[in-house]
Design a protein around this motif. Structure first.
Motif, PDB file in Angstrom:
ATOM      1  N   SER A 229     -15.869  -1.123  30.464  1.00  0.00           N
ATOM      2  CA  SER A 229     -15.660  -2.572  30.512  1.00  0.00           C
ATOM      3  C   SER A 229     -15.106  -3.143  29.215  1.00  0.00           C
ATOM      4  N   ALA A 230     -15.258  -2.418  28.115  1.00  0.00           N
ATOM      5  CA  ALA A 230     -14.724  -2.885  26.836  1.00  0.00           C
ATOM      6  C   ALA A 230     -14.433  -1.676  25.956  1.00  0.00           C
ATOM      7  N   ILE A 231     -13.341  -1.747  25.217  1.00  0.00           N
ATOM      8  CA  ILE A 231     -12.964  -0.702  24.270  1.00  0.00           C
ATOM      9  C   ILE A 231     -12.758  -1.335  22.907  1.00  0.00           C
ATOM     10  N   PHE A 232     -13.384  -0.752  21.906  1.00  0.00           N
ATOM     11  CA  PHE A 232     -13.290  -1.246  20.532  1.00  0.00           C
ATOM     12  C   PHE A 232     -12.621  -0.166  19.690  1.00  0.00           C
ATOM     13  N   MET A 233     -11.673  -0.568  18.846  1.00  0.00           N
ATOM     14  CA  MET A 233     -10.976   0.362  17.955  1.00  0.00           C
ATOM     15  C   MET A 233     -10.907  -0.257  16.565  1.00  0.00           C
ATOM     16  N   SER A 234     -11.607   0.308  15.607  1.00  0.00           N
ATOM     17  CA  SER A 234     -11.552  -0.189  14.234  1.00  0.00           C
ATOM     18  C   SER A 234     -10.871   0.838  13.347  1.00  0.00           C
ATOM     19  N   ASN A 235      -9.815   0.401  12.669  1.00  0.00           N
ATOM     20  CA  ASN A 235      -9.105   1.251  11.703  1.00  0.00           C
ATOM     21  C   ASN A 235      -8.631   2.558  12.336  1.00  0.00           C
ATOM     22  N   ILE A 236      -8.084   2.435  13.536  1.00  0.00           N
ATOM     23  CA  ILE A 236      -7.533   3.578  14.262  1.00  0.00           C
ATOM     24  C   ILE A 236      -6.011   3.551  14.228  1.00  0.00           C
ATOM     25  N   ILE A 237      -5.430   2.417  14.585  1.00  0.00           N
ATOM     26  CA  ILE A 237      -3.974   2.377  14.730  1.00  0.00           C
ATOM     27  C   ILE A 237      -3.257   2.616  13.418  1.00  0.00           C
ATOM     28  N   HIS A 238      -3.895   2.308  12.282  1.00  0.00           N
ATOM     29  CA  HIS A 238      -3.174   2.474  11.014  1.00  0.00           C
ATOM     30  C   HIS A 238      -2.968   3.941  10.648  1.00  0.00           C
TER      31      HIS A 238
END
Length: 332
Positions: A229-238
């Motif tokens: 229901s929710a996806i969190f991504m911290s400091n992944i795309i960089h």
């Protein structure tokens, strides 16, 4: 900018090395036991008395120690952030930077060739490197307060489970689970990282462990298990290039239930890629160690929109102390 500011920038490595060395030696811990002079401090550290005095005086000049006569004591800022027993201990991040210090010597070659100075392996090959990296991420997040701030401002009241993609030490999901008692969490990350995450959760959040699933996953190679229901991504795309990030947003879209949200927390840059300043400087580190850089809101929103997300919005975190923002999007 004047001469003094420029000179301070150009010589900033000296301050960094002084702090890193003091941490490695255990200097702050020694002073924390009680005020002492250079002789007592050198004996405690098993180091040269004259050299320890020079280092301690430099740290006093940096306002990390206080000196009265010949006696040294901890400054409040050091007691808060540089002592292991503190809940806001930043030392693990500083020691991670210390371990990578020599990598910066290769910046010229990286700029000339575009190739990272070390293999972009997310510190998965050597167990000691994995633990140092993951504990550094936990150290930064706890010291600055990101996880608590995010957990208070994300409305997760309608979501039964949140997936933290590349969740590392679990610092964010722990804060979310404390804020939202109904919530369960899954951390998707690489196997070596999850071993460290398991240790950290057992040390710091044992009561939350039954509500956290640790799921080995390499998002570059496989689909995300869903639905969620929710996806969190911290400091992944960089850490990734543009094509990988666009593909990752498509995988997130496929893994989400209708009405689910994706949250991307990172340095979200202005269109010129020059602000926030911390993000522009950090992109140099990313050049040395990853395939990525910091990206603008138009780039991130473009990947999300291309994947099918709607209602894409930017939510900036207050600066200081934070240097990042959240991009939040919904699956129709």
């Amino acid at each position: 900018m004047d001469f003094s500011q420029l000179a301070a920038l150009a010589g900033g490595h000296a301050e960094a090395r002084a702090i890193q060395t003091a941490l490695k030696l255990g200097l702050f811990e020694s002073v924390a036991h009680g005020r002492c002079d250079a002789d007592a401090l050198a004996a405690s550290l098993k180091a040269d008395r004259r050299a320890v005095g020079v280092l301690a005086d430099a740290l006093t000049a940096l306002d990390l120690l206080a000196k009265t006569g010949k006696q040294y004591d901890l400054a409040d800022i050091a007691r808060r952030f540089l002592i292991k027993s503190s809940a806001e201990y930043l030392g693990d991040l500083i020691l991670f930077d210390e371990a990578l210090f020599e990598t910066w010597a290769h910046l010229e070659q990286t700029i000339r060739t575009g190739a990272p100075a070390r293999t972009p392996d997310m510190f998965q090959v050597k167990p000691d490197e994995t633990e140092r990296f993951i504990r550094a991420m936990d150290s930064l997040t706890r010291a600055r307060g990101d996880a608590t701030y995010v957990a208070e401002r994300l409305d997760l009241s309608e979501f039964p489970i949140i997936a933290d993609l590349g969740g590392g030490p679990g610092t964010y999901v722990a804060a979310m689970l404390r804020r939202w008692p109904h919530l369960r969490a899954a951390i998707f990350d690489l196997p070596a990282t999850l071993e460290v995450a398991r240790q950290i959760i057992a040390e710091r959040e044992p009561d939350l462990a039954p509500r956290i699933d640790l799921i080995p996953l390499n998002y570059r190679k496989v689909e995300l298990p869903g639905r969620c229901s929710a996806i969190f991504m911290s400091n992944i795309i960089h850490s990734e290039d543009e094509a990988t990030n666009a593909d990752l947003m498509r995988k997130c879209f496929r893994a989400l239930n209708s009405g689910g949200i994706a949250v991307v927390k990172d340095h979200i840059m202005n269109e010129e890629l020059t602000e926030p300043k911390a993000g522009a400087i950090f992109s140099l580190y990313l050049l040395l160690t990853t395939r990525g850089r910091d990206y603008s809101f138009s780039e991130v929103s473009g990947w999300l929109r291309g994947a099918g997300f709607i209602d894409i919005r930017l939510e900036s975190l207050p600066s200081p102390p934070f240097t990042s923002s959240m991009v939040i999007a919904r699956k129709p």
